[in-house]
Design a protein around this motif. Structure first.
Motif, PDB file in Angstrom:
ATOM      1  N   UNK A  82     -49.892 -29.147 -21.373  1.00  0.00           N
ATOM      2  CA  UNK A  82     -50.006 -29.533 -19.966  1.00  0.00           C
ATOM      3  C   UNK A  82     -51.411 -29.260 -19.434  1.00  0.00           C
ATOM      4  N   UNK A  83     -51.953 -28.120 -19.778  1.00  0.00           N
ATOM      5  CA  UNK A  83     -53.288 -27.769 -19.293  1.00  0.00           C
ATOM      6  C   UNK A  83     -54.347 -28.700 -19.889  1.00  0.00           C
ATOM      7  N   UNK A  84     -54.141 -29.101 -21.138  1.00  0.00           N
ATOM      8  CA  UNK A  84     -55.071 -30.053 -21.757  1.00  0.00           C
ATOM      9  C   UNK A  84     -55.056 -31.390 -21.020  1.00  0.00           C
ATOM     10  N   UNK A  85     -53.904 -31.742 -20.452  1.00  0.00           N
ATOM     11  CA  UNK A  85     -53.784 -32.992 -19.690  1.00  0.00           C
ATOM     12  C   UNK A  85     -54.228 -32.829 -18.241  1.00  0.00           C
ATOM     13  N   UNK A  86     -54.701 -31.643 -17.895  1.00  0.00           N
ATOM     14  CA  UNK A  86     -55.145 -31.410 -16.523  1.00  0.00           C
ATOM     15  C   UNK A  86     -54.031 -31.095 -15.560  1.00  0.00           C
ATOM     16  N   UNK A  87     -52.855 -30.708 -16.090  1.00  0.00           N
ATOM     17  CA  UNK A  87     -51.689 -30.413 -15.243  1.00  0.00           C
ATOM     18  C   UNK A  87     -51.579 -28.905 -14.992  1.00  0.00           C
ATOM     19  N   UNK A  88     -52.644 -28.300 -14.506  1.00  0.00           N
ATOM     20  CA  UNK A  88     -52.696 -26.854 -14.310  1.00  0.00           C
ATOM     21  C   UNK A  88     -51.627 -26.361 -13.329  1.00  0.00           C
ATOM     22  N   UNK A  89     -51.440 -27.086 -12.239  1.00  0.00           N
ATOM     23  CA  UNK A  89     -50.483 -26.647 -11.221  1.00  0.00           C
ATOM     24  C   UNK A  89     -49.068 -26.678 -11.776  1.00  0.00           C
ATOM     25  N   UNK A  90     -48.714 -27.742 -12.492  1.00  0.00           N
ATOM     26  CA  UNK A  90     -47.389 -27.814 -13.118  1.00  0.00           C
ATOM     27  C   UNK A  90     -47.205 -26.674 -14.116  1.00  0.00           C
ATOM     28  N   UNK A  91     -48.214 -26.446 -14.939  1.00  0.00           N
ATOM     29  CA  UNK A  91     -48.133 -25.387 -15.945  1.00  0.00           C
ATOM     30  C   UNK A  91     -47.938 -24.029 -15.289  1.00  0.00           C
ATOM     31  N   UNK A  92     -48.648 -23.778 -14.196  1.00  0.00           N
ATOM     32  CA  UNK A  92     -48.518 -22.494 -13.505  1.00  0.00           C
ATOM     33  C   UNK A  92     -47.128 -22.293 -12.933  1.00  0.00           C
ATOM     34  N   UNK A  93     -46.528 -23.355 -12.404  1.00  0.00           N
ATOM     35  CA  UNK A  93     -45.165 -23.254 -11.874  1.00  0.00           C
ATOM     36  C   UNK A  93     -44.173 -22.881 -12.976  1.00  0.00           C
ATOM     37  N   UNK A  94     -44.373 -23.465 -14.166  1.00  0.00           N
ATOM     38  CA  UNK A  94     -43.481 -23.168 -15.288  1.00  0.00           C
ATOM     39  C   UNK A  94     -43.653 -21.732 -15.766  1.00  0.00           C
ATOM     40  N   UNK A  95     -44.885 -21.281 -15.893  1.00  0.00           N
ATOM     41  CA  UNK A  95     -45.131 -19.918 -16.359  1.00  0.00           C
ATOM     42  C   UNK A  95     -44.611 -18.899 -15.357  1.00  0.00           C
ATOM     43  N   UNK A  96     -44.649 -19.234 -14.075  1.00  0.00           N
ATOM     44  CA  UNK A  96     -44.154 -18.336 -13.035  1.00  0.00           C
ATOM     45  C   UNK A  96     -42.648 -18.455 -12.826  1.00  0.00           C
TER      46      UNK A  96
END
Length: 370
Positions: A82-96
């Protein structure tokens, strides 16, 4: 150092220049040289890259024990994808594990998950996909990677080459079964443990597969109750698994009722790939002379988590309830079911979406460590 500087036509400055030796194991005494960098040139920043194949078969050369820091790289996780695709906000929601927000983004995250099933986590394949999104290019890269692995088998496996290749090719067949326990006879008719154990270990040492042993009793510590004679093998990368099965992109990227066995195998392989992001490798549980089986059992600092994996939204299965409420009622386990359904806490079990697996386990590992 003077030769390196002259060859690269670069002034090597301590603290500023990073020296990278690629394919270090191709050079005789390459590994041994690290001892002298450590002892006589500690101010230099040096990274070496080498295949696990070579580390296992490095012509008897001594390894500079205590002189190097080892780092094992695995395929990129879904979070990293996700982060490689530039989806940082989505990735952060999942990790949290922000389940309320995640629930509103289900369609997007599910589609991205299916993309990950296809692309997998091999960095070159991910880079190609995020650069231009061409699926055919991704498959070409994945096929090239598989071919390179198979060539290395012939290069490094010696007299075990034929058996190693047979085991490697059988992993897909093993995962296609309803019961994914590794069966030696699937590799070669009449084969037994002693015939293939060296070949299996070679593949594991090379980092090409994950081994998940069965446990006889889901009690802390799980390592005490590991059954060494019963295990499952999963591919190192879910994208490479798709290549080896030859399944079309549409069956991976688009939800359907077809290819049930394939989807079950891909989903379990995905989960095991995410579980590699936590320290302890999971095991699975099955009861002797019974159909009762739990896909994975994960041990954190002070909690054991039974994990059930479902490919889509159909989550009908009696095994988890039987395991928690009947067989091991006194243990007060709280289960984890992973599927395409949104989050819900049922008390005795939590249901989470598959794309939330890594975040959930990271969170609970951190909580118990505190």
């Amino acid at each position: 150092m003077m030769q390196l500087s002259a060859s690269a036509e670069i002034d090597i400055k301590a603290g500023e220049t990073l020296i990278v030796f690629d394919e270090i194991l191709e050079v005789r005494n390459g590994l041994a040289s690290l001892k002298y960098f450590c002892e006589n040139a500690r101010e230099q920043h040096v990274v070496v890259v080498g295949s696990l194949f070579g580390l296992s078969h490095n012509r008897g050369e001594s390894f500079p024990v205590g002189k190097v820091d080892m780092l094992t790289l695995y395929p990129m996780s879904y979070d990293e994808f996700l982060r490689a695709k530039g989806k940082e906000i989505l990735a952060n929601q999942l990790i949290q594990c922000n389940w309320e927000v995640i629930g509103t983004l289900g369609d997007t995250l599910e589609q991205l998950l299916r993309e990950y099933y296809y692309v997998g986590g091999m960095p070159e394949a991910v880079l190609s996909y995020v650069s231009d999104g061409e699926l055919k290019k991704v498959r070409a890269i994945q096929k090239k990677i598989i071919k390179a692995y198979e060539e290395d088998m012939g290069k490094h496996a010696g007299t075990e080459t034929t058996k190693v290749r047979l085991v490697w090719e059988s992993i897909v067949l093993q995962l296609a079964k309803e019961n994914k326990k590794f069966i030696y006879g699937t590799v070669k008719k009449g084969a037994r443990s002693r015939d293939l154990e060296n070949a299996i270990q070679w593949i594991l040492d090379a980092g090409l597969a994950y081994k998940v042993n069965r446990c006889t009793k889901p009690t802390y510590p799980l390592s005490f109750y590991k059954d060494l004679n019963a295990f499952k093998l999963y591919m190192l990368d879910v994208g490479l698994l798709g290549v080896m099965t030859g399944v079309d992109a549409k069956h991976i990227l688009i939800p359907s009722k077809e290819t049930k066995e394939f989807k079950g195998a891909v989903t379990e392989n995905f989960v095991i790939q995410q579980l590699k992001t936590i320290p302890d490798m999971p095991i699975y549980y099955s009861k002797e002379n019974s159909m009762l089986e739990v896909d994975f059992v994960v041990q954190t600092e002070n909690r054991i988590i039974p994990v059930e994996v479902k490919a889509e939204e159909n989550v009908k299965n009696k095994s988890m309830a039987q395991f928690i409420k009947v067989e091991f009622e006194s243990e007060h386990f709280k289960g984890l079911r992973c599927s395409m359904k949104p989050y819900i806490d049922q008390g005795w079990m939590e249901n989470i979406s598959l794309y939330g697996v890594e975040g959930y386990l990271r969170l609970h590992s951190a909580e118990t460590a505190e």
